[in-house]
Write a protein that holds these residues in place. Structure first.
Motif, PDB file in Angstrom:
ATOM      1  N   ILE A  51       0.864  -1.164   0.000  1.00 42.70           N
ATOM      2  CA  ILE A  51       0.000   0.000   0.000  1.00 42.70           C
ATOM      3  C   ILE A  51       0.909   1.226   0.000  1.00 42.70           C
ATOM      4  N   GLU A  52       0.621   2.156  -0.893  1.00 38.83           N
ATOM      5  CA  GLU A  52       1.422   3.372  -0.991  1.00 38.83           C
ATOM      6  C   GLU A  52       0.715   4.494  -0.253  1.00 38.83           C
ATOM      7  N   LEU A  53       1.497   5.287   0.476  1.00 35.57           N
ATOM      8  CA  LEU A  53       0.940   6.359   1.286  1.00 35.57           C
ATOM      9  C   LEU A  53       1.624   7.672   0.943  1.00 35.57           C
ATOM     10  N   VAL A  54       0.823   8.708   0.735  1.00 37.00           N
ATOM     11  CA  VAL A  54       1.370  10.023   0.411  1.00 37.00           C
ATOM     12  C   VAL A  54       0.720  11.070   1.310  1.00 37.00           C
ATOM     13  N   GLU A  55       1.550  11.720   2.132  1.00 36.99           N
ATOM     14  CA  GLU A  55       1.046  12.751   3.035  1.00 36.99           C
ATOM     15  C   GLU A  55       1.043  14.122   2.362  1.00 36.99           C
ATOM     16  N   SER A  56       0.173  14.979   2.827  1.00 36.65           N
ATOM     17  CA  SER A  56       0.137  16.366   2.371  1.00 36.65           C
ATOM     18  C   SER A  56      -0.480  17.217   3.470  1.00 36.65           C
ATOM     19  N   GLY A  57      -0.337  18.539   3.322  1.00 30.05           N
ATOM     20  CA  GLY A  57      -0.980  19.445   4.260  1.00 30.05           C
ATOM     21  C   GLY A  57      -0.073  20.087   5.282  1.00 30.05           C
ATOM     22  N   GLY A  58       1.187  19.684   5.294  1.00 29.45           N
ATOM     23  CA  GLY A  58       2.111  20.292   6.229  1.00 29.45           C
ATOM     24  C   GLY A  58       2.434  21.729   5.854  1.00 29.45           C
ATOM     25  N   GLY A  59       3.116  22.424   6.752  1.00 27.15           N
ATOM     26  CA  GLY A  59       3.495  23.801   6.466  1.00 27.15           C
ATOM     27  C   GLY A  59       3.917  24.540   7.708  1.00 27.15           C
ATOM     28  N   LEU A  60       3.969  25.855   7.585  1.00 31.61           N
ATOM     29  CA  LEU A  60       4.349  26.732   8.682  1.00 31.61           C
ATOM     30  C   LEU A  60       3.109  27.402   9.255  1.00 31.61           C
ATOM     31  N   VAL A  61       2.971  27.349  10.561  1.00 35.97           N
ATOM     32  CA  VAL A  61       1.796  27.934  11.214  1.00 35.97           C
ATOM     33  C   VAL A  61       2.235  28.553  12.542  1.00 35.97           C
ATOM     34  N   GLN A  62       1.534  29.578  12.978  1.00 36.42           N
ATOM     35  CA  GLN A  62       1.836  30.186  14.266  1.00 36.42           C
ATOM     36  C   GLN A  62       1.267  29.344  15.401  1.00 36.42           C
ATOM     37  N   ALA A  63       1.883  29.472  16.547  1.00 36.94           N
ATOM     38  CA  ALA A  63       1.385  28.782  17.726  1.00 36.94           C
ATOM     39  C   ALA A  63      -0.072  29.178  17.967  1.00 36.94           C
ATOM     40  N   GLY A  64      -0.887  28.182  18.298  1.00 35.72           N
ATOM     41  CA  GLY A  64      -2.310  28.387  18.487  1.00 35.72           C
ATOM     42  C   GLY A  64      -3.132  28.156  17.237  1.00 35.72           C
ATOM     43  N   GLY A  65      -2.463  28.026  16.115  1.00 36.96           N
ATOM     44  CA  GLY A  65      -3.146  27.812  14.849  1.00 36.96           C
ATOM     45  C   GLY A  65      -3.487  26.368  14.589  1.00 36.96           C
ATOM     46  N   SER A  66      -3.994  26.111  13.382  1.00 33.84           N
ATOM     47  CA  SER A  66      -4.455  24.774  13.013  1.00 33.84           C
ATOM     48  C   SER A  66      -3.898  24.363  11.654  1.00 33.84           C
ATOM     49  N   LEU A  67      -3.768  23.070  11.476  1.00 36.51           N
ATOM     50  CA  LEU A  67      -3.438  22.464  10.184  1.00 36.51           C
ATOM     51  C   LEU A  67      -4.187  21.154  10.085  1.00 36.51           C
ATOM     52  N   ARG A  68      -4.484  20.748   8.850  1.00 38.94           N
ATOM     53  CA  ARG A  68      -5.041  19.420   8.635  1.00 38.94           C
ATOM     54  C   ARG A  68      -4.137  18.658   7.683  1.00 38.94           C
ATOM     55  N   LEU A  69      -3.624  17.555   8.167  1.00 36.37           N
ATOM     56  CA  LEU A  69      -2.820  16.672   7.335  1.00 36.37           C
ATOM     57  C   LEU A  69      -3.714  15.628   6.679  1.00 36.37           C
ATOM     58  N   SER A  70      -3.345  15.261   5.468  1.00 39.72           N
ATOM     59  CA  SER A  70      -4.041  14.196   4.752  1.00 39.72           C
ATOM     60  C   SER A  70      -3.035  13.128   4.352  1.00 39.72           C
ATOM     61  N   CYS A  71      -3.501  11.921   4.266  1.00 40.08           N
ATOM     62  CA  CYS A  71      -2.672  10.810   3.810  1.00 40.08           C
ATOM     63  C   CYS A  71      -3.506   9.997   2.824  1.00 40.08           C
ATOM     64  N   ALA A  72      -3.130  10.044   1.573  1.00 43.99           N
ATOM     65  CA  ALA A  72      -3.839   9.317   0.525  1.00 43.99           C
ATOM     66  C   ALA A  72      -3.188   7.959   0.304  1.00 43.99           C
ATOM     67  N   ALA A  73      -4.014   6.921   0.279  1.00 44.28           N
ATOM     68  CA  ALA A  73      -3.517   5.560   0.122  1.00 44.28           C
ATOM     69  C   ALA A  73      -3.912   4.991  -1.234  1.00 44.28           C
ATOM     70  N   SER A  74      -3.059   4.144  -1.769  1.00 44.99           N
ATOM     71  CA  SER A  74      -3.371   3.471  -3.027  1.00 44.99           C
ATOM     72  C   SER A  74      -2.681   2.118  -3.058  1.00 44.99           C
ATOM     73  N   GLY A  75      -3.209   1.226  -3.873  1.00 43.80           N
ATOM     74  CA  GLY A  75      -2.562  -0.053  -4.086  1.00 43.80           C
ATOM     75  C   GLY A  75      -3.266  -1.248  -3.479  1.00 43.80           C
ATOM     76  N   ARG A  76      -3.932  -1.074  -2.360  1.00 46.91           N
ATOM     77  CA  ARG A  76      -4.642  -2.173  -1.724  1.00 46.91           C
ATOM     78  C   ARG A  76      -5.974  -1.669  -1.187  1.00 46.91           C
ATOM     79  N   THR A  77      -6.761  -2.564  -0.649  1.00 51.41           N
ATOM     80  CA  THR A  77      -8.055  -2.178  -0.094  1.00 51.41           C
ATOM     81  C   THR A  77      -7.839  -1.416   1.204  1.00 51.41           C
ATOM     82  N   PHE A  78      -8.061  -0.124   1.130  1.00 52.87           N
ATOM     83  CA  PHE A  78      -7.736   0.767   2.236  1.00 52.87           C
ATOM     84  C   PHE A  78      -8.447   0.371   3.523  1.00 52.87           C
ATOM     85  N   ARG A  79      -9.692  -0.055   3.431  1.00 53.73           N
ATOM     86  CA  ARG A  79     -10.458  -0.312   4.649  1.00 53.73           C
ATOM     87  C   ARG A  79      -9.942  -1.522   5.424  1.00 53.73           C
ATOM     88  N   ASN A  80      -9.050  -2.290   4.834  1.00 57.89           N
ATOM     89  CA  ASN A  80      -8.468  -3.436   5.531  1.00 57.89           C
ATOM     90  C   ASN A  80      -7.292  -3.053   6.432  1.00 57.89           C
TER      91      ASN A  80
END
Length: 127
Positions: A2-31
């Motif tokens: 299963i291949e995994l690719v993260e995204s959503g990182g970056g620079l943020v000030q303290a107290g702020g928010s970020l949302r990371l995502s990880c997209a999967a491919s290659g196998r049945t993700f729900r397993n």
């Protein structure tokens, strides 16, 4: 495999928010149980959060409990990490990871249990 690719990182000030995502491919993700880990410079990789195949069971490190939320969308083959109230000590490279565990109800916190890893995404929190 299963291949995994993260995204959503970056620079943020303290107290702020970020949302990371990880997209999967290659196998049945729900397993697969999914986890997020992080590694700061000069430190060992540490567990952040995990989620079972259905999303019904989650677990968090004490350091992020109440601030981070892990979730997954099996239809989109994606796992997320919503990070709120960020602190400078959250600065690290964040990694998405997976292991085969269909129907599992308890998720692992030990990195050795995880079979597949993404390349990581940098999160920098400025104070």
């Amino acid at each position: 495999q299963i291949e995994l690719v993260e995204s959503g990182g970056g620079l943020v000030q303290a107290g702020g928010s970020l949302r990371l995502s990880c997209a999967a491919s290659g196998r049945t993700f729900r397993n697969y149980a999914m986890g997020w880990f992080r590694q700061a410079p000069g430190k060992e990789r540490e567990f952040v959060a995990s989620i079972n195949w259905s999303g019904g069971s989650t677990y968090y490190a004490d350091s992020v409990k109440g601030r981070f939320t892990i979730s997954r969308d099996n239809a989109k083959n994606t796992v997320y990490l919503q990070m709120d109230a960020l602190k400078s000590e959250d600065t690290a490279v964040y990694y998405c990871a997976a292991y085969f565990d269909p129907w599992g109800t308890i998720t692992a916190t030990n990195a050795a249990r995880y079979e597949f890893w993404g390349q990581g995404t940098q999160v920098t929190v400025s104070s």
